[in-house]
Design a protein around this motif. Sequence first.
Motif, PDB file in Angstrom:
ATOM      1  N   ALA A   1       6.403  54.597  16.917  1.00 28.00           N
ATOM      2  CA  ALA A   1       5.255  55.231  16.255  1.00 28.00           C
ATOM      3  C   ALA A   1       3.942  54.972  17.008  1.00 28.00           C
ATOM      4  O   ALA A   1       3.157  55.906  17.197  1.00 28.00           O
ATOM      5  N   PRO A   2       3.670  53.746  17.483  1.00 29.31           N
ATOM      6  CA  PRO A   2       2.439  53.551  18.260  1.00 29.31           C
ATOM      7  C   PRO A   2       2.417  54.367  19.562  1.00 29.31           C
ATOM      8  O   PRO A   2       1.367  54.878  19.951  1.00 29.31           O
ATOM      9  N   LEU A   3       3.568  54.512  20.216  1.00 32.82           N
ATOM     10  CA  LEU A   3       3.616  55.342  21.428  1.00 32.82           C
ATOM     11  C   LEU A   3       3.372  56.807  21.083  1.00 32.82           C
ATOM     12  O   LEU A   3       2.672  57.518  21.814  1.00 32.82           O
ATOM     13  N   GLU A   4       3.935  57.256  19.966  1.00 33.04           N
ATOM     14  CA  GLU A   4       3.684  58.632  19.528  1.00 33.04           C
ATOM     15  C   GLU A   4       2.204  58.828  19.223  1.00 33.04           C
ATOM     16  O   GLU A   4       1.636  59.886  19.524  1.00 33.04           O
ATOM     17  N   ALA A   5       1.573  57.819  18.636  1.00 32.23           N
ATOM     18  CA  ALA A   5       0.137  57.899  18.353  1.00 32.23           C
ATOM     19  C   ALA A   5      -0.652  58.087  19.646  1.00 32.23           C
ATOM     20  O   ALA A   5      -1.541  58.947  19.719  1.00 32.23           O
ATOM     21  N   LEU A   6      -0.330  57.306  20.661  1.00 29.91           N
ATOM     22  CA  LEU A   6      -1.018  57.448  21.947  1.00 29.91           C
ATOM     23  C   LEU A   6      -0.764  58.821  22.553  1.00 29.91           C
ATOM     24  O   LEU A   6      -1.680  59.453  23.097  1.00 29.91           O
ATOM     25  N   ALA A   7       0.478  59.300  22.459  1.00 32.19           N
ATOM     26  CA  ALA A   7       0.806  60.618  23.001  1.00 32.19           C
ATOM     27  C   ALA A   7       0.034  61.724  22.291  1.00 32.19           C
ATOM     28  O   ALA A   7      -0.319  62.733  22.902  1.00 32.19           O
TER      29      ALA A   7
END
Length: 196
Positions: free
Chosen positions: A103-109
Amino acid sequence: PVSPSGDRGAERERLAVGYTPDVKAKGLDVVCAAWAKADLDDARLLVFGVEHERALAHLRRVGVPPPPGVEFKGKTPPAEFRAALRRARAYVGGARWEDFGMAPLEALADEALLVTVPSGGPFEALSLARELAPELVASAVDPAPLGAAIRAAFELPEERVERYRAEAARLVEPFRSEAVQRVVAEEVLPALLGDE
């Protein structure tokens, strides 16, 4: 693999997003107490992954009052979560433990600012968050420093936010589907098959 889920440059709301399907490990109480400490006017927090009644029961058990401006979205289709990230100013993570931290990586993306605690585990996005804006990474898994980091995210000047988003796009590039497939084809498969 993780990739942007929609068009870049979407208009942002005074909104933060959290994801706490495991209320204890993902720190629902930390996120909610930190949101209260941030004390942001006219801002909302959407918490995905946990139903309203279950969230309230957990918060009662640990003695954290539900703060104003928080909505518990429950389990939703992934597209709804990603759409919220595209509208949000920030993603707020209070996890005590991250197995990987999708989820944090998706947020950055999806160009949301990553506001997080230093979760234990193989939390891939933590080093990226520290590189992008150390002031948005709390010093401990604790509501007070996380609340300060949330406030900092909402007060970050727009020029700095734009630089953050451009740099985040570069840093998540190795996690994109095409990059992962290239590594598998060029490095993993030859190593497994014994090719030179």
